[in-house]
Scaffold this active site. Structure first.
Site, PDB file in Angstrom:
ATOM      1  N   LYS A   1       0.804  -1.283  -0.180  1.00  0.00           N
ATOM      2  CA  LYS A   1      -0.098  -0.028   0.043  1.00  0.00           C
ATOM      3  C   LYS A   1       0.663   1.354   0.023  1.00  0.00           C
ATOM      4  CE  LYS A   1      -1.226   1.616   3.961  1.00  0.00           C
ATOM      5  NZ  LYS A   1      -0.429   2.754   4.003  1.00  0.00           N
TER       6      LYS A   1
ATOM      7  N   ASP B   1      -4.894   0.321   8.900  1.00  0.00           N
ATOM      8  CA  ASP B   1      -4.553   0.157   7.616  1.00  0.00           C
ATOM      9  C   ASP B   1      -5.362  -1.040   6.815  1.00  0.00           C
ATOM     10  OD1 ASP B   1      -3.300   2.605   7.252  1.00  0.00           O
ATOM     11  OD2 ASP B   1      -1.447   1.679   7.296  1.00  0.00           O
TER      12      ASP B   1
END
Length: 291
Positions: free
Chosen positions: A11, A139
């Protein structure tokens, strides 16, 4: 059912604006454009009794105690929500750097939830998957469906997939793990305080690469400056990227220490990656297509 496999891509925070620190829970409120690489870790699941995890791969060593790994924690959170949940033996091939600002552990946890969803016939958009993701880490929700989107709040709110044009890029990690908490402490926001800075521009769906690059130029990562006080080597990695021909934007991802450089073409990114590997053989350098 036979072996189940999924990837756990890195990410990347193309932007990370810190809006302030919430009075209610003390969490930092963020606004971040998140994209993903085409490659990363790989997670497999062999259905069976028990819940286990083994880890191999180039970065398996720093992955930490297996019983506390986010893969196992995510599975346990989902099992609490779904009594009788079928599970089995996970195996993680770890390629991404650990504590690197690219959500490696969070993406691994999200991959575990996707595999358990497939095994148990749980729809990808089922509320229980999102609830388990939120309980596992800030996250993890944005990594459940790894496509470009905005991430808001403390990570609990995610926008729709944006379908952005792919961006050729290089990722560099200079080999220094950076924990998130010291970086936020170095930012120095007290509970209830707001952080100055221009508002985040709107990112339209299906934006082409040239327009996206122009939109990104005035944005920022508000954690970059405090991270430099924790790990000064980040500045070396950023400088190395900015010196490479064709680099349009160099910035840190997340709370560091990984940085990324955006390039105008795949060939420019590939040439730059080769030269960076030669100049810094101890750094982790990876070419990537971000989308």
């Amino acid at each position: 059912m036979s072996l189940l496999v999924t990837r756990a891509p890195a990410k990347i925070n193309l932007t990370l604006h810190v809006l302030g620190r919430r009075a209610g829970d003390g969490y930092h409120e963020l606004e971040s454009l998140v994209v993903f690489t085409g490659a990363g870790d790989t997670l497999t699941l062999v259905p069976g009794p028990g819940l286990t995890l083994t880890v191999s791969g180039p970065t398996a060593g720093p992955a930490g105690p297996l019983d506390d790994n986010l893969v196992i924690r995510a599975a346990r959170h989902l099992a609490r929500l779904r009594p009788g949940l079928a599970h089995g033996a996970f195996h993680l091939v770890k390629r991404l750097p650990v504590a690197a600002g690219i959500g490696g552990g969070s993406s691994d946890a999200a991959a575990a939830l996707r595999l358990l969803g497939r095994l148990n016939g749980i729809a990808p958009d089922a509320p229980d998957l999102l609830t388990a993701a939120r309980a596992t880490g800030a996250d993890v929700p944005v990594c459940l469906d790894p496509r470009a989107r905005m991430m808001l709040g403390a990570g609990e709110s995610i926008g729709p997939a944006l379908g952005l044009a792919p961006l050729p890029a290089i990722l560099i990690n200079p080999g220094v793990p950076v924990e998130t908490a010291p970086v936020f402490r170095a930012l120095g926001l007290t509970v209830g305080a707001r952080h100055p800075g221009a508002s985040h521009p709107e990112i339209a769906a299906s934006t082409d690469a040239a327009t996206l690059l122009r939109t990104l130029l005035p944005t920022r990562n508000d954690l970059e400056a405090p991270a430099l006080t924790v790990a000064p080597v980040i500045a070396d990695a950023l400088g190395a990227l900015r010196d490479r021909p064709g680099c349009r934007l160099a910035r840190m991802s997340g709370s560091g220490a990984t940085v990324f450089g955006l390039f105008g073409s795949r060939s420019e990114a590939a040439r730059a990656a080769r030269s960076l590997r030669a100049a810094h053989p101890r750094w982790w350098v990876a070419s990537a297509i971000l989308r």
